[in-house]
Design an enzyme around this catalytic site. Structure first.
Site, PDB file in Angstrom:
ATOM      1  N   LYS A 283       0.920  -1.336  -0.005  1.00 44.25           N
ATOM      2  CA  LYS A 283      -0.022  -0.080  -0.068  1.00 44.25           C
ATOM      3  C   LYS A 283       0.957   1.239  -0.072  1.00 44.25           C
ATOM      4  O   LYS A 283       1.880   1.318   0.616  1.00 44.25           O
ATOM      5  CB  LYS A 283      -0.667   0.023   1.221  1.00 44.25           C
ATOM      6  CG  LYS A 283      -2.119   0.926   1.235  1.00 44.25           C
ATOM      7  CD  LYS A 283      -3.310   0.458   2.193  1.00 44.25           C
ATOM      8  CE  LYS A 283      -4.291   1.196   1.991  1.00 44.25           C
ATOM      9  NZ  LYS A 283      -5.638   0.680   2.883  1.00 44.25           N
ATOM     10  N   GLU A 369     -19.768  -5.625   9.876  1.00 50.91           N
ATOM     11  CA  GLU A 369     -20.811  -4.792  10.490  1.00 50.91           C
ATOM     12  C   GLU A 369     -21.834  -5.730  11.073  1.00 50.91           C
ATOM     13  O   GLU A 369     -22.493  -5.687  12.325  1.00 50.91           O
ATOM     14  CB  GLU A 369     -21.408  -3.728   9.765  1.00 50.91           C
ATOM     15  CG  GLU A 369     -20.508  -2.595   9.215  1.00 50.91           C
ATOM     16  CD  GLU A 369     -19.355  -2.764   8.148  1.00 50.91           C
ATOM     17  OE1 GLU A 369     -19.483  -4.190   7.618  1.00 50.91           O
ATOM     18  OE2 GLU A 369     -18.671  -2.251   7.802  1.00 50.91           O
ATOM     19  N   ARG A 397     -25.659  -2.555   6.461  1.00 51.66           N
ATOM     20  CA  ARG A 397     -25.270  -3.822   6.514  1.00 51.66           C
ATOM     21  C   ARG A 397     -25.779  -4.730   7.618  1.00 51.66           C
ATOM     22  O   ARG A 397     -25.914  -5.944   7.448  1.00 51.66           O
ATOM     23  CB  ARG A 397     -23.833  -4.093   6.638  1.00 51.66           C
ATOM     24  CG  ARG A 397     -22.945  -3.406   5.371  1.00 51.66           C
ATOM     25  CD  ARG A 397     -22.527  -4.884   4.700  1.00 51.66           C
ATOM     26  NE  ARG A 397     -22.426  -4.779   3.141  1.00 51.66           N
ATOM     27  CZ  ARG A 397     -21.047  -4.647   2.685  1.00 51.66           C
ATOM     28  NH1 ARG A 397     -20.003  -5.321   3.265  1.00 51.66           N
ATOM     29  NH2 ARG A 397     -20.752  -4.722   1.414  1.00 51.66           N
TER      30      ARG A 397
HETATM   31  C1  LIG Z   1     -19.028  -2.364   4.364  1.00 54.40           C
HETATM   32  C2  LIG Z   1     -17.913  -1.509   4.341  1.00 54.40           C
HETATM   33  N1  LIG Z   1     -17.234  -0.954   5.695  1.00 54.40           N
HETATM   34  C3  LIG Z   1     -16.219  -0.427   5.875  1.00 54.40           C
HETATM   35  C4  LIG Z   1     -15.789   0.156   4.767  1.00 54.40           C
HETATM   36  C5  LIG Z   1     -14.522   1.455   4.878  1.00 54.40           C
HETATM   37  N2  LIG Z   1     -13.364   0.833   4.441  1.00 54.40           N
HETATM   38  C6  LIG Z   1     -13.048   1.429   2.910  1.00 54.40           C
HETATM   39  S1  LIG Z   1     -11.472   0.599   2.248  1.00 54.40           S
HETATM   40  C7  LIG Z   1     -11.490  -0.100   3.691  1.00 54.40           C
HETATM   41  C8  LIG Z   1     -10.185  -1.122   3.833  1.00 54.40           C
HETATM   42  C9  LIG Z   1     -10.107  -2.038   2.727  1.00 54.40           C
HETATM   43  O1  LIG Z   1      -8.782  -2.755   2.862  1.00 54.40           O
HETATM   44  P1  LIG Z   1      -8.615  -3.645   1.892  1.00 54.40           P
HETATM   45  O2  LIG Z   1      -9.674  -4.419   0.963  1.00 54.40           O
HETATM   46  O3  LIG Z   1      -7.348  -4.579   2.349  1.00 54.40           O
HETATM   47  O4  LIG Z   1      -7.964  -2.576   0.434  1.00 54.40           O
HETATM   48  P2  LIG Z   1      -6.635  -1.471   0.857  1.00 54.40           P
HETATM   49  O5  LIG Z   1      -7.112  -0.311   1.138  1.00 54.40           O
HETATM   50  O6  LIG Z   1      -5.580  -2.037   1.690  1.00 54.40           O
HETATM   51  O7  LIG Z   1      -6.184  -1.612  -0.514  1.00 54.40           O
HETATM   52  C10 LIG Z   1     -12.428  -0.071   4.751  1.00 54.40           C
HETATM   53  C11 LIG Z   1     -12.730  -0.518   6.107  1.00 54.40           C
HETATM   54  C12 LIG Z   1     -16.357   0.176   3.444  1.00 54.40           C
HETATM   55  N3  LIG Z   1     -15.914   0.868   2.423  1.00 54.40           N
HETATM   56  N4  LIG Z   1     -17.378  -0.742   3.518  1.00 54.40           N
END
Ligand SMILES: Cc1ncc(C[n+]2csc(CCOP(=O)(O)OP(=O)(O)O)c2C)c(N)n1
Length: 639
Positions: A283, A369, A397
């Protein structure tokens, strides 16, 4: 846009296909520079996009998009994809009014196969697309890209469970950067880490070159040898294999020489069923301040490219989130039963602060969630007081868990609902529009909305003694209004509003943080000779029936206002009044709510204007309501 030797000539994936691997590497460097430059101006998601530069290029290079379908999970990493798919010249409008969305959006481009914003939907939607293609004998490929953080959500497993038994070809790329927004949590992330443990990964990196020359042919011949070879190298892929996936990896997701042949072979293979390619990425890759940042620059405001310093608008007034965390910490110091829960949003919800203070009493459950809600319900049965701190949009959710596990059993889970109402640049997928409506339909619930940060503190205080039923309190994104905070002993009476300003002609019943706008509107109306009562109703459930009736009796018109959809506070007031026969007495009633449309990204202020929830709109609504009576009586006199 700067002058880029290659990127300047790339508008669509077809342009990419003219380049050789060395040129693709150079293009990756240019794309990275451009992405950093863009986000330094617009703000938004940076770390995730930087981590998928090579993957994005490789996918569009190998696959025949948009005929081959590419689905990005969450969509926050899709900015490089947008640049390469016809949106290069608009990319600096990202996340602004009338500009590009910060996520994938079907209406924006045919390359955005499936809209997102919430996580962990990509495998399900891609499987749907893949099955549809099989049913219509369409040979095009379907590729989902999902991060390791998003793999923590139940939906991803529901989809894998289903994909494992289908015979449709589906390619899932697990983009494993060992990060969610914060460090990923849970057993899945430990499992992925074990898959990578040192030598397997590096061994594979070297081996991939050996494998891939013969891999293609073998793979298409059901790939026995290649599969055995890979399985021998990476025994850890068993979980995915057991779920019915053909597991390939881990592969260095920044190494185009490793990525391209694997993707090509997978593209051409006649494999029936799901394939999982496990890529390892970093990242924030290629931008030092991002690589070094604790959150790897997940979401940033505008920043200085040289120093990496973000231009945060400095305010001495703390955010609602911070006030929530500070207040809960004060209560938790006294009450050891208080527990904090977040679903992968520790910093966004202030639960990181709570966790620093009470590491044993804060639980980050991952992007889960639904689980967070039922987990909290379980805790209450043992006498604990869980606070589920969650954004309004993500609580959606968990609706069934809220109904079935919490409300029906009347368990005292406390929901701290952050980002209530319009959120601005993240747009409609993240707007907190529906929580008032869906929570107020539930028996047993106490539903509160804070008009300012002092009220938020009072509501948190009050929630600590609501021990026999669930409750929620909502508050908006951003800073408070700078009002003095009360002591943590100051409570409010459940189901009782308060008069903030007394007047004679019109009563405005405000629920939540539009109160200041109502007061502004009342000043404007005063100047026109209209005297306005403004009430802060505090509770969407139970509504303050006495106060509503009293205001009805003493005023010519009554206006409700809230930052929520139809079906919320205003609807409950109207329902109550109609059942009381108030309409028969000719009172002029209006409700001001979010309009029945999904409002795209813009500044919060503009969204309030578009939604008609700013002071000018309130003033206009009052004038219109008063005037409408005149029209009505005129009509009557004519007839
Ligand atoms: C249902 C839901 N909960 C929380 C989020 C907030 N959120 C956006 S990106 C993220 C992290 C995602 O991590 P990953 O899939 O590993 O992607 P990265 O950003 O590390 O590339 C979160 C928790 C979301 N988008 N959707």
């Amino acid at each position: 846009m700067q002058n880029y030797r290659l990127l300047n000539n790339i508008n669509y994936p077809t342009d990419l296909k003219k380049l050789n691997v060395e040129e693709l590497k150079k293009l990756a460097a240019e794309l990275r520079t451009e992405l950093i430059d863009v986000v330094s101006e617009t703000g938004g998601h940076l770390g995730a996009g930087l981590g998928v530069i090579e993957l994005t290029i490789a996918l569009h290079y190998i696959f025949d998009t948009p005929k081959d379908k590419l689905v990005w999970d969450v969509g926050h990493q899709s900015y490089p994809h947008k640049i390469l798919t016809g949106r290069k010249n608009e990319i600096r409008t990202l996340r602004q009014g009338n500009g590009l969305s910060g996520f994938t959006k079907r209406s924006e481009s045919e390359y955005d196969t499936f809209g997102a914003g919430h996580s962990s939907t990509s495998i399900s939607s891609s499987l749907g697309i893949a099955v549809a293609k099989s049913l219509s004998n369409n040979q095009n490929n379907v590729v989902a890209v999902i991060g390791d953080g998003s793999m923590s959500a139940g939906m991803a497993y529901e989809a894998m469970n289903n994909a494992g038994i289908t015979k449709s070809k589906l390619i899932v790329i697990l983009n494993d950067n060992d990060m969610s927004i914060a460090r990923p949590v849970g057993a899945m992330s430990s499992y992925l880490a074990r898959l990578l443990s040192g030598k397997i990964y590096f061994g594979f990196r070297k081996a991939i070159k050996l494998v891939t020359s013969s891999f293609s042919e073998q793979f298409s011949n059901k790939a026995h040898k290649a599969e055995d070879f890979l399985k021998g190298m990476v025994t850890g892929g068993t979980l995915f294999s057991e779920l019915g996936f053909y597991y390939i990896g881990p592969i260095d997701g920044h190494n185009l020489e490793a990525l391209l042949p694997v993707l090509k072979n997978v593209k051409n293979s006649k494999h029936k069923g799901p394939i999982l390619i496990h890529t390892i990425t970093k990242k924030g890759k290629g931008y030092e301040p991002a690589e070094k940042a604790k959150d790897k620059y997940h979401g940033v405001s505008k920043f200085n490219i040289i120093t990496g310093e973000q231009k945060k608008s400095f305010s001495k007034i703390p955010s609602f989130t911070k006030i929530f965390a500070d207040t809960l910490i004060q209560h938790a110091e006294k009450d050891t039963k208080i527990i904090g829960i977040t679903a992968a949003m520790p910093s966004g919800t202030g639960m990181d602060l709570f966790g620093n203070k009470f590491p044993d009493r804060m639980f980050d459950v991952g992007i889960a969630e639904q689980h967070a809600t039922t987990f909290a319900a379980g805790l209450t049965t043992e006498g604990y007081k869980p606070y589920v701190a969650i954004y309004s949009t993500f609580l959606q959710r968990a609706f069934d868990q809220v109904v079935h596990d919490v409300a029906i059993q009347s368990l005292p889970v406390r929901f701290a609902i952050d980002r209530a109402g319009p959120v601005g640049a993240d747009g409609s997928t993240h707007a907190g529009s529906f929580d008032i409506a869906y929570l107020t339909t539930l028996p047993n619930f106490v539903v509160m909305a804070a008009s300012d940060e002092a009220e938020l503190v009072r509501m948190i205080n009050t929630s600590t003694i609501i021990n026999n039923k669930p409750c929620s309190f909502r508050y908006p994104r951003g800073n408070g209004f700078g009002v003095t905070l009360p002591n943590i002993t100051e409570m409010i009476s459940v189901g009782k509003g308060r008069i903030v300003k007394e007047g004679k002609n019109v009563a405005i019943l405000s629920l939540g943080a539009r109160l200041q706008e109502c007061l502004k509107a009342s000043e404007l109306l005063n100047q026109k000779g209209i005297s306005v009562t403004v009430a802060d109703m505090r509770f969407a459930k139970p509504i303050d029936q006495d106060l509503i009736l009293e205001l009805c009796l003493n005023h010519e018109a009554l206006i409700t206002i809230e930052e929520g959809s139809i079906g919320g506070f205003g609807s409950h007031v109207m329902q109550f009044l109609s059942n009381r026969g108030i309409f028969d007495k000719g009172i002029k009633l209006r409700s001001m709510i979010l309009p029945d449309i999904f409002i795209d990204q813009d500044t919060q202020e503009n969204i309030y204007k578009k939604a008609g929830l700013d002071s000018i709109s309130i003033e206009e609504k009052v004038l219109e309501a008063l005037k409408s009576n005149v029209v009505l009586s005129k009509a009557k006199s004519v007839s």
